[in-house]
Design a protein around this motif. Structure first.
Motif, mmCIF file in Angstrom:
data_model
loop_
_atom_site.group_PDB
_atom_site.id
_atom_site.type_symbol
_atom_site.label_atom_id
_atom_site.label_comp_id
_atom_site.label_asym_id
_atom_site.label_seq_id
_atom_site.Cartn_x
_atom_site.Cartn_y
_atom_site.Cartn_z
ATOM 1 N N SER A 1 -3.100 23.209 -1.096
ATOM 2 C CA SER A 1 -2.698 21.910 -0.562
ATOM 3 C C SER A 1 -3.436 20.793 -1.297
ATOM 4 O O SER A 1 -4.664 20.830 -1.413
ATOM 5 C CB SER A 1 -3.009 21.842 0.940
ATOM 6 N N GLN A 2 -2.677 19.833 -1.790
ATOM 7 C CA GLN A 2 -3.258 18.695 -2.505
ATOM 8 C C GLN A 2 -2.879 17.404 -1.780
ATOM 9 O O GLN A 2 -1.724 17.188 -1.437
ATOM 10 C CB GLN A 2 -2.746 18.653 -3.943
ATOM 11 N N SER A 3 -3.841 16.523 -1.555
ATOM 12 C CA SER A 3 -3.581 15.250 -0.880
ATOM 13 C C SER A 3 -4.090 14.108 -1.744
ATOM 14 O O SER A 3 -4.891 14.307 -2.658
ATOM 15 C CB SER A 3 -4.254 15.216 0.498
ATOM 16 N N GLU A 4 -3.614 12.908 -1.434
ATOM 17 C CA GLU A 4 -3.995 11.730 -2.205
ATOM 18 C C GLU A 4 -4.225 10.558 -1.265
ATOM 19 O O GLU A 4 -3.432 10.310 -0.356
ATOM 20 C CB GLU A 4 -2.917 11.383 -3.228
ATOM 21 N N ALA A 5 -5.322 9.852 -1.473
ATOM 22 C CA ALA A 5 -5.645 8.688 -0.649
ATOM 23 C C ALA A 5 -4.672 7.551 -0.955
ATOM 24 O O ALA A 5 -4.024 7.535 -2.000
ATOM 25 C CB ALA A 5 -7.084 8.246 -0.923
ATOM 26 N N PRO A 6 -4.540 6.578 -0.051
ATOM 27 C CA PRO A 6 -3.629 5.451 -0.282
ATOM 28 C C PRO A 6 -3.974 4.679 -1.554
ATOM 29 O O PRO A 6 -5.129 4.657 -2.001
ATOM 30 C CB PRO A 6 -3.818 4.581 0.959
ATOM 31 N N ILE A 7 -2.956 4.035 -2.132
ATOM 32 C CA ILE A 7 -3.113 3.205 -3.320
ATOM 33 C C ILE A 7 -2.686 1.783 -2.988
ATOM 34 O O ILE A 7 -1.546 1.548 -2.568
ATOM 35 C CB ILE A 7 -2.281 3.730 -4.503
ATOM 36 N N GLY B 1 -7.206 2.913 -6.094
ATOM 37 C CA GLY B 1 -7.266 3.928 -5.041
ATOM 38 C C GLY B 1 -6.689 5.252 -5.504
ATOM 39 O O GLY B 1 -6.708 5.592 -6.682
ATOM 40 N N GLY B 2 -6.183 6.039 -4.553
ATOM 41 C CA GLY B 2 -5.510 7.291 -4.887
ATOM 42 C C GLY B 2 -6.406 8.457 -5.208
ATOM 43 O O GLY B 2 -6.002 9.359 -5.950
ATOM 44 N N VAL B 3 -7.632 8.497 -4.672
ATOM 45 C CA VAL B 3 -8.516 9.646 -4.915
ATOM 46 C C VAL B 3 -7.843 10.917 -4.404
ATOM 47 O O VAL B 3 -7.328 10.955 -3.285
ATOM 48 C CB VAL B 3 -9.877 9.453 -4.221
ATOM 49 N N GLU C 1 -10.148 8.679 -8.903
ATOM 50 C CA GLU C 1 -9.767 7.360 -8.388
ATOM 51 C C GLU C 1 -9.077 6.545 -9.483
ATOM 52 O O GLU C 1 -9.538 6.474 -10.609
ATOM 53 C CB GLU C 1 -10.992 6.597 -7.891
ATOM 54 N N GLN C 2 -7.949 5.919 -9.119
ATOM 55 C CA GLN C 2 -7.171 5.161 -10.083
ATOM 56 C C GLN C 2 -7.477 3.669 -9.986
ATOM 57 O O GLN C 2 -7.535 3.117 -8.904
ATOM 58 C CB GLN C 2 -5.684 5.376 -9.839
ATOM 59 N N THR C 3 -7.634 3.030 -11.120
ATOM 60 C CA THR C 3 -7.724 1.579 -11.231
ATOM 61 C C THR C 3 -7.016 1.189 -12.508
ATOM 62 O O THR C 3 -7.351 1.709 -13.578
ATOM 63 C CB THR C 3 -9.182 1.093 -11.280
ATOM 64 N N GLY C 4 -6.045 0.313 -12.428
ATOM 65 C CA GLY C 4 -5.311 -0.033 -13.641
ATOM 66 C C GLY C 4 -4.434 -1.249 -13.467
ATOM 67 O O GLY C 4 -4.272 -1.788 -12.370
ATOM 68 N N SER C 5 -3.859 -1.687 -14.569
ATOM 69 C CA SER C 5 -2.950 -2.824 -14.550
ATOM 70 C C SER C 5 -1.995 -2.726 -15.729
ATOM 71 O O SER C 5 -2.287 -2.065 -16.736
ATOM 72 C CB SER C 5 -3.715 -4.149 -14.600
ATOM 73 N N ARG C 6 -0.856 -3.389 -15.590
ATOM 74 C CA ARG C 6 0.148 -3.449 -16.642
ATOM 75 C C ARG C 6 0.635 -4.884 -16.777
ATOM 76 O O ARG C 6 0.651 -5.639 -15.791
ATOM 77 C CB ARG C 6 1.342 -2.530 -16.338
ATOM 78 N N VAL C 7 1.057 -5.253 -17.981
ATOM 79 C CA VAL C 7 1.700 -6.544 -18.212
ATOM 80 C C VAL C 7 2.967 -6.304 -19.014
ATOM 81 O O VAL C 7 3.096 -5.299 -19.729
ATOM 82 C CB VAL C 7 0.774 -7.526 -18.963
ATOM 83 N N VAL D 1 0.855 -1.191 0.000
ATOM 84 C CA VAL D 1 0.000 0.000 0.000
ATOM 85 C C VAL D 1 0.887 1.236 0.000
ATOM 86 O O VAL D 1 1.827 1.329 0.803
ATOM 87 C CB VAL D 1 -0.936 0.042 1.225
ATOM 88 N N TRP D 2 0.587 2.173 -0.894
ATOM 89 C CA TRP D 2 1.280 3.454 -0.922
ATOM 90 C C TRP D 2 0.536 4.475 -0.063
ATOM 91 O O TRP D 2 -0.679 4.611 -0.177
ATOM 92 C CB TRP D 2 1.372 3.978 -2.345
ATOM 93 N N PHE D 3 1.296 5.202 0.765
ATOM 94 C CA PHE D 3 0.766 6.302 1.575
ATOM 95 C C PHE D 3 1.515 7.580 1.207
ATOM 96 O O PHE D 3 2.743 7.550 1.011
ATOM 97 C CB PHE D 3 0.944 6.016 3.071
ATOM 98 N N TYR D 4 0.791 8.698 1.144
ATOM 99 C CA TYR D 4 1.378 9.954 0.697
ATOM 100 C C TYR D 4 1.134 11.076 1.704
ATOM 101 O O TYR D 4 0.054 11.174 2.284
ATOM 102 C CB TYR D 4 0.765 10.377 -0.648
ATOM 103 N N THR D 5 2.146 11.924 1.869
ATOM 104 C CA THR D 5 1.931 13.164 2.599
ATOM 105 C C THR D 5 1.329 14.183 1.631
ATOM 106 O O THR D 5 1.278 13.961 0.421
ATOM 107 C CB THR D 5 3.243 13.707 3.181
ATOM 108 N N ALA D 6 0.876 15.305 2.159
ATOM 109 C CA ALA D 6 0.229 16.321 1.319
ATOM 110 C C ALA D 6 1.261 17.140 0.565
ATOM 111 O O ALA D 6 2.377 17.373 1.036
ATOM 112 C CB ALA D 6 -0.637 17.233 2.175
#
Length: 310
Positions: A210-216, A242-244, A256-262, A193-198
């Motif tokens: 100020s911009q913040s982001e929810a955990p991913i 996540g990441g709203v 909100e982010q949802t994605g995948s890579r191969v 899980v990624w956590f971000y400061t503002a």
């Protein structure tokens, strides 16, 4: 204000998608190496793609082409009897970005340092700290480890610019890793899980806010095959969600982010101390943010203790 906010956020994704943490693909990240192993790696990466705006703003044909060079230093150590390692990475990038905003074409060029990254990883099961002589006799079976990645706000940033390589915020990712070998085959799986400061000075038109982001949340998997010692091939994939984002406390649910890579990775030796790694990946599903193709070539020099002349 909402349009400016979304523009700032999305175009920043374009500029920083080369090091967007949730999209990492790193096969064999928890494989054990002898105590006091060292490596210096130089990676060259090329990115080409665009942005999925999810219908939030009137932007069309948004694309970016950019190059990222990364210098990484790796060292292993004995951590209370367990195998562990530390990696420090410093990236530099150059790129061009363009798009049509409300029918008008816009383009920009950027070059500078990205945020530096530090990673500490320790094995919990299956990989005690070993000297080279012990390592020769050891055979991997099942490994379980944890790690903490920290992204520091050292990249180039200006609150007066829409596109920046840096982010002036800290990011932290605790991660659980699993690896198991069956003969020539190795299966890896990671969950974190990624956590971000503002970001206290995000671009918002004539002012900063100020911009913040929810955990991913992030899941990653790899299936690799040893052709011979030090020569292996891997199939790679991940998924994140996540990441709203919020600006001055106002949340935008459409971010909100949802994605995948191969992708795939090939690693092969050049000499006793040198190796090359080539990888390719592409987005399979991107709900919001950067959607690009990536090609990377890495050259590594490794040694145990002090380096020896070849």
């Amino acid at each position: 204000m909402r349009l400016r906010f979304v523009l700032a956020l999305l175009v920043s994704f374009a500029a920083c998608s080369a090091h967007l943490p949730a999209q990492d693909l790193a096969p064999r990240a928890y494989v054990i190496t002898p105590v006091n192993s060292n490596a210096i790696t130089i990676t060259w990466s090329f990115f080409d793609g665009g942005l999925n705006f999810n219908g939030t703003v009137p932007i069309a044909n948004a694309t970016g082409t950019y190059y990222v060079s990364i210098l990484s230093v790796y060292h292993t150590l004995n951590f209370f009897g367990r195998s562990s390692n530390i990696t420090a990475s410093l990236p530099y990038a150059v790129g061009n970005f363009q798009g049509d905003v409300v029918g008008q074409s816009r383009s920009i060029y950027r070059s500078g340092l990205l945020d530096s990254t530090f990673l500490f990883s320790v094995n919990l099961m299956g990989g005690p700290a070993m000297q080279p002589k012990e390592m020769v006799k050891w055979k991997q079976k099942r490994l379980l480890g944890i790690s903490l990645k920290v992204v520091t706000p050292t990249g180039q940033y200006s609150g007066a610019k829409l596109i920046n390589w840096g982010s002036i915020r800290w990011a932290f990712k605790p991660d659980l890793g699993y690896s198991e070998r069956w003969g020539h085959w190795v299966l890896d799986g990671y969950a974190g899980v990624w956590f971000y400061t503002a970001n206290s000075a995000a671009f918002a038109g004539p002012t900063t806010q100020s911009q913040s982001e929810a955990p991913i949340g992030s899941l990653e998997g790899h299936l690799s095959y040893d052709v011979k010692p030090r020569l292996w091939l891997s199939l790679d994939g991940n998924f994140w969600w996540g990441g709203v984002a919020s600006l001055s406390g106002i949340q935008n649910a459409k971010t909100e982010q949802t994605g995948s890579r191969v992708g795939g990775t090939a690693s092969f030796p050049i000499s006793e101390h040198q190796s090359m790694k080539v990888s390719y990946s592409d987005g399979t599903y991107i709900r919001f943010g950067g959607n690009y193709q990536s090609i990377s070539v890495a050259r590594q020099y490794s040694w145990v203790g002090w380096p020896k002349r070849e």
